[in-house]
Design a protein around this motif. Structure first.
Motif, PDB file in Angstrom:
ATOM      1  N   LEU A  94      -7.976   0.329   3.376  1.00 33.37           N
ATOM      2  CA  LEU A  94      -6.775   1.105   3.698  1.00 33.37           C
ATOM      3  C   LEU A  94      -6.777   2.495   3.071  1.00 33.37           C
ATOM      4  N   ARG A  95      -7.506   2.628   1.972  1.00 38.41           N
ATOM      5  CA  ARG A  95      -7.445   3.916   1.263  1.00 38.41           C
ATOM      6  C   ARG A  95      -7.837   5.095   2.139  1.00 38.41           C
ATOM      7  N   ASP A  96      -8.763   4.856   3.075  1.00 37.08           N
ATOM      8  CA  ASP A  96      -9.235   5.961   3.917  1.00 37.08           C
ATOM      9  C   ASP A  96      -8.373   6.178   5.159  1.00 37.08           C
ATOM     10  N   TYR A  97      -7.487   5.240   5.439  1.00 37.02           N
ATOM     11  CA  TYR A  97      -6.783   5.310   6.737  1.00 37.02           C
ATOM     12  C   TYR A  97      -5.972   6.597   6.939  1.00 37.02           C
ATOM     13  N   PRO A  98      -5.145   6.986   5.955  1.00 42.52           N
ATOM     14  CA  PRO A  98      -4.344   8.187   6.197  1.00 42.52           C
ATOM     15  C   PRO A  98      -5.200   9.426   6.502  1.00 42.52           C
ATOM     16  N   LEU A 120      -0.114   2.746  11.026  1.00 43.78           N
ATOM     17  CA  LEU A 120      -0.607   1.405  10.737  1.00 43.78           C
ATOM     18  C   LEU A 120       0.386   0.661   9.848  1.00 43.78           C
ATOM     19  N   ALA A 121       0.610  -0.598  10.176  1.00 44.89           N
ATOM     20  CA  ALA A 121       1.407  -1.468   9.308  1.00 44.89           C
ATOM     21  C   ALA A 121       0.531  -2.661   8.948  1.00 44.89           C
ATOM     22  N   ILE A 122       0.649  -3.089   7.713  1.00 48.29           N
ATOM     23  CA  ILE A 122      -0.171  -4.203   7.243  1.00 48.29           C
ATOM     24  C   ILE A 122       0.732  -5.353   6.843  1.00 48.29           C
ATOM     25  N   SER A 123       0.426  -6.529   7.363  1.00 37.17           N
ATOM     26  CA  SER A 123       1.182  -7.721   6.969  1.00 37.17           C
ATOM     27  C   SER A 123       0.655  -8.169   5.616  1.00 37.17           C
ATOM     28  N   PHE A 124       1.250  -7.643   4.573  1.00 36.60           N
ATOM     29  CA  PHE A 124       0.696  -7.854   3.234  1.00 36.60           C
ATOM     30  C   PHE A 124       1.197  -9.173   2.636  1.00 36.60           C
ATOM     31  N   HIS A 125       2.501  -9.239   2.432  1.00 33.09           N
ATOM     32  CA  HIS A 125       3.208 -10.501   2.158  1.00 33.09           C
ATOM     33  C   HIS A 125       2.938 -11.237   0.846  1.00 33.09           C
ATOM     34  N   ALA A 126       1.940 -10.844   0.075  1.00 32.40           N
ATOM     35  CA  ALA A 126       1.699 -11.537  -1.191  1.00 32.40           C
ATOM     36  C   ALA A 126       0.936 -10.630  -2.136  1.00 32.40           C
ATOM     37  N   SER A 148      -2.547  10.615   9.308  1.00 31.03           N
ATOM     38  CA  SER A 148      -1.146  10.188   9.286  1.00 31.03           C
ATOM     39  C   SER A 148      -0.680  10.138   7.837  1.00 31.03           C
ATOM     40  N   GLU A 149       0.621  10.130   7.666  1.00 31.04           N
ATOM     41  CA  GLU A 149       1.133  10.292   6.319  1.00 31.04           C
ATOM     42  C   GLU A 149       1.011   9.052   5.444  1.00 31.04           C
ATOM     43  N   ARG A 150       1.504   7.949   5.975  1.00 28.68           N
ATOM     44  CA  ARG A 150       1.468   6.778   5.107  1.00 28.68           C
ATOM     45  C   ARG A 150       1.371   5.476   5.889  1.00 28.68           C
ATOM     46  N   ILE A 151       1.015   4.455   5.155  1.00 22.31           N
ATOM     47  CA  ILE A 151       0.854   3.130   5.741  1.00 22.31           C
ATOM     48  C   ILE A 151       2.099   2.313   5.398  1.00 22.31           C
ATOM     49  N   THR A 152       2.525   1.491   6.329  1.00 23.48           N
ATOM     50  CA  THR A 152       3.645   0.596   6.038  1.00 23.48           C
ATOM     51  C   THR A 152       3.101  -0.745   5.567  1.00 23.48           C
ATOM     52  N   ARG A 183       4.527   7.742  17.146  1.00 26.29           N
ATOM     53  CA  ARG A 183       5.623   6.862  17.576  1.00 26.29           C
ATOM     54  C   ARG A 183       5.093   5.479  17.952  1.00 26.29           C
ATOM     55  N   ILE A 184       3.840   5.255  17.600  1.00 25.32           N
ATOM     56  CA  ILE A 184       3.236   3.947  17.873  1.00 25.32           C
ATOM     57  C   ILE A 184       2.782   3.353  16.548  1.00 25.32           C
ATOM     58  N   THR A 185       3.185   2.128  16.284  1.00 27.82           N
ATOM     59  CA  THR A 185       2.753   1.467  15.046  1.00 27.82           C
ATOM     60  C   THR A 185       2.038   0.176  15.402  1.00 27.82           C
TER      61      THR A 185
END
Ligand code: SAH
Ligand code: SF4
Length: 393
Positions: free
Chosen positions: A278-282, A247-253, A287-291, A224-226
């Motif tokens: 990022l590939r190793d993060y999940p 985890l959320a990533i400010s990707f934007h481009a 955790s299931e997925r990255i935003t 419940r924490i991002t």
């Protein structure tokens, strides 16, 4: 746009946890181990320390108590010692604005007279609190208003946890003794998406989240924490291992050329380096997925070609793509993409098999939406300065 040439953390002034001799130590934000250490230092026998930590912890984080006198399961002289040496302090609410849609924006004052903002967003089945990790930001993302403000300092762990506690105060969410537990939580989720880059304040953010996640206190699960980052690559694996939140990533481009302009940290760690991290993060964080956050800027990053490139780039990473219509701020050099454009972009992503929610801007009438924080404060400061100038002060 200027980028600091020295390593970014060098000019960060972090307030020490312990105040100078004679000052009281704030217990808020200390991890259990740190709390144990300060209690022992204050004369608590080692054998009793664990129990005292448990008792004090529950008073502060479960019951929301701020006054040692109310800690009735502690002996009177022990409470007197606590009063003498310690305090339980949270940021002070300077002002609160409530949006037409129920969003609440808090302007909070912290040590040194600095101000940060936190935003509470009520939704149907949950309530999300967006908190800040720094006063200002060292980075200079060109579409973000916080990025126009220089970094003043990192927040302490206590100031980060304190934002959650202040919101619970305001929402009157602390449980009452001798009444049944209220199961619906008003602050059910926390996002580190306010002011600042959380991964440039890693240790304080980590300690604060450990306190927030502790099952005998605020008790928010790590799912419940991002934490949202612009892409501080060396800290990403540490985030998985030591915090374990979403985890959320400010990707934007979708090209380095454009991302260099929008998110200048890309010049240090480019798209490929970021995606590899990022590939190793999940797996590491279980955790299931990255935003992937993607701000929609008219004519800059919003073409169908961008959408296709985006899905190609993130292939193989369990992901969801959160499209954020650009939130305008006075003087911003971009415009929000048209609605049809955003929908067409979302459609391509959706057809490629990714969830692609379009984030509904919340609290726009009070400038509380993503990337708008601090603006109101700056305006207020300026007008105070103007008033003073006019008054000849
Ligand atoms: N520094 C961190 C977290 C704070 S910003 C980060 O950059 O990730 C939270 C999110 O809001 C980020 O995705 C950021 O890129 C986005 N954002 C910033 N300014 C915005 C704006 N004006 N409109 C929409 N989103 C914005
Ligand atoms: Fe800082 Fe995030 Fe704004 Fe970039 S988007 S300037 S990293 S707060």
């Amino acid at each position: 746009m200027t980028k600091p040439s020295a390593p970014i953390t060098q000019d960060v002034h972090t307030i020490p946890r312990k105040l100078p001799e004679g000052g009281k130590v704030n217990l808020v934000g200390l991890t259990r181990d740190q709390l144990r250490d300060v209690l022992i230092e204050a004369g608590t026998p080692e054998k009793q320390a664990k129990m005292r930590v448990g008792q004090i912890w529950q008073w502060i984080y479960h019951w929301g108590v701020r006054d040692f006198a109310q800690m009735t399961n502690l002996a009177k002289d022990y409470r007197a010692m606590l009063v003498e040496r310690f305090e339980i302090t949270v940021p002070e609410i300077v002002s609160k604005q409530v949006s037409m849609d129920g969003t609440r924006k808090y302007l909070l004052k912290i040590a040194g007279g600095h101000e940060v903002e936190a935003v509470y967003i009520p939704e149907e089945n949950r309530g999300t609190l967006c908190i800040s990790s720094q006063v200002g930001c060292t980075l200079t993302c060109s579409f973000c208003h916080t990025g126009t403000q220089k970094l003043v300092r990192n927040l302490t762990a206590g100031e980060i946890v304190g934002q959650v506690m202040v919101a619970r105060d305001d929402l009157e969410e602390w449980p009452e003794q001798n009444t049944p537990k209220n199961e619906t939580r008003l602050v059910s989720n926390v996002v580190l998406m306010g002011m600042g880059e959380p991964l440039y304040n890693f240790e304080n953010v980590r300690d604060a989240m450990q306190v927030v996640m502790d099952g005998e206190g605020l008790s928010l699960s790590r799912r419940r924490i991002t934490l949202s980052t612009s892409g501080v690559v060396p800290e990403i694996a540490k985030t998985a291992e030591e915090i374990g939140c979403l985890l959320a990533i400010s990707f934007h481009a979708t090209t380095d050329e454009v991302r260099d302009k929008l998110v200048p940290i890309n010049k240090k760690w480019n798209i490929e380096t970021l995606l590899n991290a990022l590939r190793d993060y999940p797996r590491l964080s279980n955790s299931e997925r990255i935003t992937f956050e993607y701000v929609m800027l008219k004519g800059v990053n919003d073409s169908d070609e961008d959408a296709r490139r985006l899905v190609k780039l993130i292939r193989g990473i369990p992901a969801k793509i959160n499209l954020i219509p650009f939130n305008e701020w006075p003087g911003a050099p971009y415009e929000r993409s048209d609605w049809e454009r955003i929908e067409s972009f979302a459609d391509i992503i959706y057809k490629a098999g990714y969830a692609s929610p379009i984030r509904t801007p919340r609290g726009e009438d009070i400038m509380a939406a993503c990337g708008q924080l601090k603006s109101a404060t700056e305006r207020a400061r300026k007008s105070r300065a103007e008033i003073q100038a006019e008054a000849g002060l």
